[in-house]
Design a protein around this motif. Structure first.
Motif, PDB file in Angstrom:
ATOM      1  N   LEU A 201      -1.046  -9.649 -44.246  1.00 30.91           N
ATOM      2  CA  LEU A 201      -0.721 -10.258 -45.537  1.00 30.91           C
ATOM      3  C   LEU A 201      -0.097  -9.226 -46.467  1.00 30.91           C
ATOM      4  CD1 LEU A 201      -0.837 -12.640 -47.512  1.00 30.91           C
ATOM      5  CD2 LEU A 201      -3.172 -11.926 -48.114  1.00 30.91           C
ATOM      6  N   LEU A 202      -0.609  -8.013 -46.440  1.00 25.64           N
ATOM      7  CA  LEU A 202      -0.072  -6.950 -47.284  1.00 25.64           C
ATOM      8  C   LEU A 202       1.391  -6.678 -46.947  1.00 25.64           C
ATOM      9  CD1 LEU A 202      -0.557  -4.731 -49.402  1.00 25.64           C
ATOM     10  CD2 LEU A 202      -1.346  -3.253 -47.541  1.00 25.64           C
ATOM     11  N   ILE A 203       1.701  -6.619 -45.657  1.00 21.96           N
ATOM     12  CA  ILE A 203       3.082  -6.390 -45.231  1.00 21.96           C
ATOM     13  C   ILE A 203       3.972  -7.551 -45.663  1.00 21.96           C
ATOM     14  CG2 ILE A 203       4.580  -6.218 -43.205  1.00 21.96           C
ATOM     15  CD1 ILE A 203       2.285  -4.683 -41.826  1.00 21.96           C
ATOM     16  N   GLU A 204       3.463  -8.774 -45.497  1.00 23.41           N
ATOM     17  CA  GLU A 204       4.254  -9.950 -45.878  1.00 23.41           C
ATOM     18  C   GLU A 204       4.528  -9.968 -47.378  1.00 23.41           C
ATOM     19  OE1 GLU A 204       4.179 -14.848 -45.459  1.00 23.41           O
ATOM     20  OE2 GLU A 204       2.439 -13.655 -44.839  1.00 23.41           O
ATOM     21  N   VAL A 205       3.507  -9.720 -48.177  1.00 21.55           N
ATOM     22  CA  VAL A 205       3.669  -9.754 -49.631  1.00 21.55           C
ATOM     23  C   VAL A 205       4.609  -8.645 -50.102  1.00 21.55           C
ATOM     24  CG1 VAL A 205       2.467  -9.452 -51.832  1.00 21.55           C
ATOM     25  CG2 VAL A 205       1.452 -10.869 -50.051  1.00 21.55           C
ATOM     26  N   SER A 206       4.522  -7.475 -49.472  1.00 18.08           N
ATOM     27  CA  SER A 206       5.395  -6.371 -49.882  1.00 18.08           C
ATOM     28  C   SER A 206       6.861  -6.682 -49.602  1.00 18.08           C
ATOM     29  CB  SER A 206       4.987  -5.074 -49.173  1.00 18.08           C
ATOM     30  OG  SER A 206       5.229  -5.151 -47.780  1.00 18.08           O
ATOM     31  N   GLY A 207       7.110  -7.635 -48.704  1.00 23.74           N
ATOM     32  CA  GLY A 207       8.478  -8.048 -48.430  1.00 23.74           C
ATOM     33  C   GLY A 207       8.975  -9.156 -49.338  1.00 23.74           C
ATOM     34  N   LEU A 208       8.119  -9.624 -50.239  1.00 20.05           N
ATOM     35  CA  LEU A 208       8.487 -10.727 -51.131  1.00 20.05           C
ATOM     36  C   LEU A 208       8.801 -10.268 -52.546  1.00 20.05           C
ATOM     37  CD1 LEU A 208       5.757 -13.331 -50.055  1.00 20.05           C
ATOM     38  CD2 LEU A 208       8.146 -13.238 -49.328  1.00 20.05           C
ATOM     39  N   VAL A 209       8.540  -9.005 -52.847  1.00 20.32           N
ATOM     40  CA  VAL A 209       8.702  -8.519 -54.219  1.00 20.32           C
ATOM     41  C   VAL A 209       9.493  -7.215 -54.229  1.00 20.32           C
ATOM     42  CG1 VAL A 209       6.582  -9.610 -55.030  1.00 20.32           C
ATOM     43  CG2 VAL A 209       6.493  -7.282 -54.123  1.00 20.32           C
ATOM     44  N   GLU A 210      10.085  -6.917 -55.388  1.00 17.99           N
ATOM     45  CA  GLU A 210      10.768  -5.638 -55.582  1.00 17.99           C
ATOM     46  C   GLU A 210       9.997  -4.740 -56.550  1.00 17.99           C
ATOM     47  OE1 GLU A 210      15.396  -6.038 -54.642  1.00 17.99           O
ATOM     48  OE2 GLU A 210      14.914  -6.616 -56.702  1.00 17.99           O
ATOM     49  N   TRP A 211       9.278  -5.357 -57.482  1.00 13.07           N
ATOM     50  CA  TRP A 211       8.499  -4.602 -58.466  1.00 13.07           C
ATOM     51  C   TRP A 211       7.121  -5.263 -58.559  1.00 13.07           C
ATOM     52  CZ3 TRP A 211       9.309   0.029 -60.266  1.00 13.07           C
ATOM     53  CH2 TRP A 211       8.591   0.489 -61.379  1.00 13.07           C
ATOM     54  N   PRO A 212       6.193  -4.876 -57.679  1.00 15.70           N
ATOM     55  CA  PRO A 212       4.908  -5.577 -57.597  1.00 15.70           C
ATOM     56  C   PRO A 212       3.997  -5.307 -58.793  1.00 15.70           C
ATOM     57  CG  PRO A 212       4.923  -3.670 -56.146  1.00 15.70           C
ATOM     58  CD  PRO A 212       6.310  -3.795 -56.685  1.00 15.70           C
ATOM     59  N   VAL A 213       3.381  -6.387 -59.264  1.00 14.96           N
ATOM     60  CA  VAL A 213       2.392  -6.298 -60.343  1.00 14.96           C
ATOM     61  C   VAL A 213       1.217  -7.196 -59.956  1.00 14.96           C
ATOM     62  CG1 VAL A 213       1.900  -6.701 -62.781  1.00 14.96           C
ATOM     63  CG2 VAL A 213       4.163  -5.875 -62.088  1.00 14.96           C
ATOM     64  N   ALA A 214       0.048  -6.603 -59.751  1.00 18.40           N
ATOM     65  CA  ALA A 214      -1.135  -7.362 -59.345  1.00 18.40           C
ATOM     66  C   ALA A 214      -1.805  -7.990 -60.563  1.00 18.40           C
ATOM     67  CB  ALA A 214      -2.114  -6.452 -58.615  1.00 18.40           C
ATOM     68  N   LEU A 215      -2.170  -9.267 -60.424  1.00 19.36           N
ATOM     69  CA  LEU A 215      -2.848 -10.003 -61.490  1.00 19.36           C
ATOM     70  C   LEU A 215      -4.026 -10.761 -60.887  1.00 19.36           C
ATOM     71  CD1 LEU A 215       0.316 -11.512 -63.214  1.00 19.36           C
ATOM     72  CD2 LEU A 215      -1.019  -9.567 -64.043  1.00 19.36           C
ATOM     73  N   THR A 216      -5.115 -10.836 -61.634  1.00 15.63           N
ATOM     74  CA  THR A 216      -6.315 -11.514 -61.150  1.00 15.63           C
ATOM     75  C   THR A 216      -6.472 -12.868 -61.824  1.00 15.63           C
ATOM     76  OG1 THR A 216      -7.426  -9.404 -60.776  1.00 15.63           O
ATOM     77  CG2 THR A 216      -8.814 -11.362 -60.881  1.00 15.63           C
ATOM     78  N   GLY A 217      -6.657 -13.894 -61.002  1.00 14.95           N
ATOM     79  CA  GLY A 217      -6.912 -15.235 -61.508  1.00 14.95           C
ATOM     80  C   GLY A 217      -8.249 -15.739 -60.992  1.00 14.95           C
ATOM     81  N   SER A 218      -8.621 -16.929 -61.420  1.00 15.96           N
ATOM     82  CA  SER A 218      -9.910 -17.488 -61.008  1.00 15.96           C
ATOM     83  C   SER A 218      -9.752 -18.962 -60.670  1.00 15.96           C
ATOM     84  CB  SER A 218     -10.942 -17.321 -62.128  1.00 15.96           C
ATOM     85  OG  SER A 218     -10.542 -18.038 -63.289  1.00 15.96           O
ATOM     86  N   PHE A 219     -10.778 -19.503 -59.999  1.00 18.47           N
ATOM     87  CA  PHE A 219     -10.822 -20.934 -59.723  1.00 18.47           C
ATOM     88  C   PHE A 219     -12.243 -21.428 -59.971  1.00 18.47           C
ATOM     89  CE2 PHE A 219     -11.265 -18.662 -55.676  1.00 18.47           C
ATOM     90  CZ  PHE A 219     -12.451 -19.189 -55.167  1.00 18.47           C
ATOM     91  N   ASP A 220     -12.404 -22.728 -60.067  1.00 20.08           N
ATOM     92  CA  ASP A 220     -13.694 -23.320 -60.399  1.00 20.08           C
ATOM     93  C   ASP A 220     -14.745 -22.937 -59.356  1.00 20.08           C
ATOM     94  OD1 ASP A 220     -15.866 -25.282 -60.755  1.00 20.08           O
ATOM     95  OD2 ASP A 220     -14.470 -26.203 -62.180  1.00 20.08           O
ATOM     96  N   GLU A 221     -15.903 -22.489 -59.843  1.00 17.42           N
ATOM     97  CA  GLU A 221     -16.966 -22.043 -58.943  1.00 17.42           C
ATOM     98  C   GLU A 221     -17.447 -23.151 -58.015  1.00 17.42           C
ATOM     99  OE1 GLU A 221     -20.221 -19.999 -60.670  1.00 17.42           O
ATOM    100  OE2 GLU A 221     -18.965 -18.679 -61.899  1.00 17.42           O
ATOM    101  N   ARG A 222     -17.267 -24.410 -58.410  1.00 14.20           N
ATOM    102  CA  ARG A 222     -17.741 -25.504 -57.570  1.00 14.20           C
ATOM    103  C   ARG A 222     -16.984 -25.591 -56.250  1.00 14.20           C
ATOM    104  NH1 ARG A 222     -17.863 -30.112 -62.158  1.00 14.20           N
ATOM    105  NH2 ARG A 222     -16.083 -28.838 -62.827  1.00 14.20           N
ATOM    106  N   PHE A 223     -15.802 -24.956 -56.196  1.00 14.56           N
ATOM    107  CA  PHE A 223     -15.084 -24.916 -54.920  1.00 14.56           C
ATOM    108  C   PHE A 223     -15.829 -24.073 -53.891  1.00 14.56           C
ATOM    109  CE2 PHE A 223     -11.056 -26.173 -57.144  1.00 14.56           C
ATOM    110  CZ  PHE A 223     -10.771 -27.261 -56.332  1.00 14.56           C
ATOM    111  N   LEU A 224     -16.747 -23.229 -54.346  1.00 14.67           N
ATOM    112  CA  LEU A 224     -17.488 -22.376 -53.418  1.00 14.67           C
ATOM    113  C   LEU A 224     -18.428 -23.183 -52.526  1.00 14.67           C
ATOM    114  CD1 LEU A 224     -18.312 -19.325 -55.726  1.00 14.67           C
ATOM    115  CD2 LEU A 224     -16.477 -19.547 -54.038  1.00 14.67           C
ATOM    116  N   GLU A 225     -18.595 -24.481 -52.826  1.00  6.95           N
ATOM    117  CA  GLU A 225     -19.364 -25.341 -51.929  1.00  6.95           C
ATOM    118  C   GLU A 225     -18.608 -25.578 -50.619  1.00  6.95           C
ATOM    119  OE1 GLU A 225     -20.624 -28.952 -53.838  1.00  6.95           O
ATOM    120  OE2 GLU A 225     -20.830 -27.946 -55.778  1.00  6.95           O
ATOM    121  N   VAL A 226     -17.299 -25.392 -50.661  1.00  8.03           N
ATOM    122  CA  VAL A 226     -16.471 -25.532 -49.463  1.00  8.03           C
ATOM    123  C   VAL A 226     -16.655 -24.278 -48.611  1.00  8.03           C
ATOM    124  CG1 VAL A 226     -14.098 -25.811 -48.626  1.00  8.03           C
ATOM    125  CG2 VAL A 226     -14.815 -26.890 -50.777  1.00  8.03           C
ATOM    126  N   PRO A 227     -16.660 -24.385 -47.287  1.00  6.55           N
ATOM    127  CA  PRO A 227     -16.771 -23.189 -46.446  1.00  6.55           C
ATOM    128  C   PRO A 227     -15.756 -22.123 -46.850  1.00  6.55           C
ATOM    129  CG  PRO A 227     -16.961 -25.144 -45.096  1.00  6.55           C
ATOM    130  CD  PRO A 227     -16.622 -25.619 -46.480  1.00  6.55           C
TER     131      PRO A 227
END
Length: 302
Positions: A201-227
């Motif tokens: 995944l790291l190799i794939e993502v590095s091929g999709l950008v020229e100036w990478p900037v990492a950002l953190t997002g979140s999702f609803d905790e209730r999704f954690l009921e899913v495997p």
């Protein structure tokens, strides 16, 4: 030799090239001596060989071999200059790239994997008079599509990497990959979590950008009921996100995305990614719990 690649450019940098080929001695063998002269007079075979060498019969030499004596010619051919050789080398190299599927663009009949808008070819500080893909080589390149869209004049081939970095483009794939790794680990540390960095995944993502900037997002905790495996698979395959684990090794309701822009409003970029991931995770929930799909659609509207 160094090779560089981003979503918008391919480049090769070759160091320590000689200015010209070395001179070389060339020897040509003509007709056998017995066939070259008759009664001491040069035959048409001898005259034709001399003419092909650009000299008179008198300037030819005798070559002694184990099979007899032959008319011959020796000369020293000067090596060609690198400037004379490079145009054909560039054209042939581009035409033999292993591109699985070509396309055309505009009214041109030129074909390549993507539309090509500029061509740079420099030998030191000199522009190489090369032509390929319907373009004439120059010293003009372009930086990041949004951060540095104006034309950039390269003054020397050695300045390519540094000049592009100043224009928000990391042309070195390894440098870009490691920059992403560092940023992902730093984002995870802020969240007091462990980032799981899949190398593919790291190799794939590095091929999709020229100036990478990492950002953190979140999702609803209730999704954690899913495997967790279903959520991780969806985040990686569909959105190219890196997932985070807590101290117990359990999935956290967080993800790290790699943007291709250093946005003045990163919160808006994060919000956009959070909006996109919601229906993806809802699909994952539906696929694992079809009997309660209505529940998921109600709790997590897309």
């Amino acid at each position: 030799m160094a090779a560089f690649a981003t979503p918008r450019r391919l480049a090769v940098q070759v160091s320590e090239l000689a200015d010209k080929q070395p001179d070389r001695d060339v020897e040509r063998r003509g007709p056998a001596l017995a066939a070259a002269f008759k009664d001491g007079v040069a035959t048409k075979a001898a005259e034709g060989f001399a003419r092909s060498c650009g000299v008179s019969v008198d300037e030819l030499i005798h070559l002694e071999t184990d099979k007899g004596t032959w008319l011959g010619f020796r000369e020293q051919q000067p090596g060609e200059s690198i400037q004379a050789l490079l145009p054909d080398i560039i054209r042939k190299t581009i035409s033999t790239l292993p591109v699985p599927k070509n396309m055309r663009w505009g009214a041109s009949r030129v074909e390549f994997s993507r539309p090509v808008h500029w061509l740079v070819a420099l030998y030191g500080s000199d522009v190489v008079a090369a032509e390929a893909l319907g373009l004439q080589a120059s010293c003009t390149t372009y930086g990041h599509r949004f951060h540095a869209p104006d034309a950039i004049q390269l003054t020397h081939a050695d300045e390519y990497v540094a000049t592009l970095e100043n224009a928000y483009v990391l042309v070195d794939r390894v440098q870009r990959r490691e920059r992403i790794r560092e940023q992902v680990l730093a984002e995870a540390e802020v969240q007091e979590a462990t980032a799981v960095i899949d190398e593919d995944l790291l190799i794939e993502v590095s091929g999709l950008v020229e100036w990478p900037v990492a950002l953190t997002g979140s999702f609803d905790e209730r999704f954690l009921e899913v495997p967790a495996e279903c959520l991780i698979s969806s985040m990686k395959a569909n959105q190219k996100y890196f997932h985070l684990l807590d101290d117990a090794g359990k999935l956290k309701p967080l993800f790290i995305t790699i943007a291709n822009i250093d946005s003045a409003d990163p919160d808006q970029v994060i919000a956009g990614n959070e909006k996109v991931i919601r229906p993806r995770l809802a699909d994952a929930a539906f696929s694992t719990t079809p009997t309660v799909s209505a529940h998921w659609l109600r709790v997590f509207p897309s």
